[in-house]
Write a protein that holds these residues in place. Structure first.
Motif, mmCIF file in Angstrom:
data_model
loop_
_atom_site.group_PDB
_atom_site.id
_atom_site.type_symbol
_atom_site.label_atom_id
_atom_site.label_comp_id
_atom_site.label_asym_id
_atom_site.label_seq_id
_atom_site.Cartn_x
_atom_site.Cartn_y
_atom_site.Cartn_z
ATOM 1 N N LYS A 1 13.482 13.159 -24.392
ATOM 2 C CA LYS A 1 14.235 12.046 -23.487
ATOM 3 C C LYS A 1 15.901 12.444 -23.774
ATOM 4 O O LYS A 1 16.179 12.833 -24.936
ATOM 5 N N GLU A 2 16.402 12.588 -22.845
ATOM 6 C CA GLU A 2 17.640 13.508 -22.582
ATOM 7 C C GLU A 2 18.650 12.143 -22.778
ATOM 8 O O GLU A 2 18.673 11.200 -21.767
ATOM 9 N N LEU A 3 19.191 12.132 -23.928
ATOM 10 C CA LEU A 3 20.265 10.932 -24.302
ATOM 11 C C LEU A 3 21.342 11.326 -23.600
ATOM 12 O O LEU A 3 22.374 10.204 -23.214
ATOM 13 N N LEU A 4 21.880 12.494 -23.799
ATOM 14 C CA LEU A 4 23.259 12.818 -22.918
ATOM 15 C C LEU A 4 22.913 14.065 -22.199
ATOM 16 O O LEU A 4 22.312 15.189 -22.474
ATOM 17 N N ARG A 5 23.646 14.164 -20.913
ATOM 18 C CA ARG A 5 23.451 14.904 -19.947
ATOM 19 C C ARG A 5 24.666 15.569 -19.257
ATOM 20 O O ARG A 5 25.629 14.689 -18.912
ATOM 21 N N THR A 6 24.766 16.913 -18.798
ATOM 22 C CA THR A 6 25.913 16.979 -17.873
ATOM 23 C C THR A 6 25.817 16.606 -16.563
ATOM 24 O O THR A 6 24.653 16.047 -16.298
#
Length: 321
Positions: A212-217
């Motif tokens: 799960k991507e919690l922070l992304r660009t």
């Protein structure tokens, strides 16, 4: 010593790909459109070359062929979508020179790189939940669900993606854009799930690592993730990879709603920008990607522990004048 060419070494996946290939005792040739001093990983490969733009197809092809001949390159790892598209179209040129381009089949990539075709294909096979999708030029604007998402059928890294809040805003968008290559979907709220998938087409063996991507660009690269096990999702991804005819490492992206339902978004037929997360978690996607093209079976996956992983950026002095 065996030799591999890794393209676009300024991209997120490059660092772990270079490290893993060197661990396999390959000579690693790296190229990128930017000059050496701009790229930390240009100093980590065995040889670096500045490449023409891939959009300059003839110049790029001649550059790569000459480079491969000079260094006796056996394998090419393209790391970006635009390069995957180029090698998919021109793979026979490289195969005739004895070079293996490590990407899935032409048919698989043609499906995966066309979001409308992929959506229709998966609906037909009824493996997973897909987001209702139509070509924008065929849509009845007043009848669409808003907010909506519009994006090119062959888009990448969120380029050309827009959120439209109302029918009035959509009409304005349609008046001012060439929409012949755009799809429209309802906006579904939720978290982004990325699954790195490695499949050996010859043996039909598949391994999956979900996060799960919690922070992304802004262009969709995860910087803090939660790696987890989900047997239902992983089974779904194995079935998706099989029906698409995947060979090697690709990544699937899903939206996970608050109720836990997973809506398939897209398949990127290359390493994900966050493939190092999967390697750190315990499954070597890079080495096993290579095995899909060397006639070897991919490794099994031990039970990975659920874990949080954060990416750290590091600065390098590349040249002092």
């Amino acid at each position: 010593m065996k030799t591999v060419l890794v393209t676009a070494i300024g991209s997120f996946a490059a660092d772990i790909v270079i490290k893993k290939m060197q661990e396999e005792e390959y000579t690693v040739i790296g190229c990128d459109i930017y000059q050496k001093e701009w790229l930390a990983d240009a100093y980590h490969v065995d040889f670096f070359y500045q490449a023409p733009l891939v959009s300059e197809a003839e110049a790029y092809q001649n550059f790569i062929l000459n480079l491969c001949q000079e260094h006796r390159v056996e394998y090419i790892f393209p790391l970006t979508d635009i390069e995957v598209d180029f090698y998919n179209k021109n793979r026979e040129v490289f195969e005739k020179s004895g070079i293996t381009v490590c990407i899935s089949s032409t048919e698989a990539i043609d499906i995966c790189r066309n979001k409308m075709r992929l959506n229709q294909y998966l609906q037909k096979n009824n493996i997973c939940s897909v987001i209702p999708t139509v070509m924008l030029q065929e849509a009845k604007i007043q009848e669409l669900d808003y907010p909506a998402v519009v994006k090119p059928t062959n888009g990448r890294s969120s380029q050309g993606l827009f959120y439209i809040e109302s029918a009035e805003q959509m009409e304005n968008f349609v008046r001012n854009q060439d929409i012949s290559n755009y799809i429209v979907q309802p906006k579904i709220s939720g978290g982004i799930i990325t699954v790195d998938v490695v499949r050996n087409q010859e043996t039909q063996t598949t391994q999956c690592v979900a996060r799960k991507e919690l922070l992304r660009t802004l262009n969709g690269a995860g910087t803090t993730v939660y790696v987890f096990h989900d047997s239902v999702l992983e089974k779904q991804c194995r079935e998706l990879a099989a029906v698409l005819g995947v060979n090697g490492c690709v990544n699937f992206e899903f939206i996970e709603t608050d109720s836990g339902e997973h809506f398939f978004m897209e398949c990127n037929p290359r390493f994900s920008g966050g493939v190092e997360f999967s390697c750190i978690a315990g499954y070597d996607c890079v080495r096993n990607h290579l095995r899909c093209f060397t006639g070897e079976e991919i490794e099994g996956k031990e039970d990975l522990k659920n874990q949080y992983i954060a990416r750290k950026y590091e600065e390098y002095v590349t040249k002092i004048e």
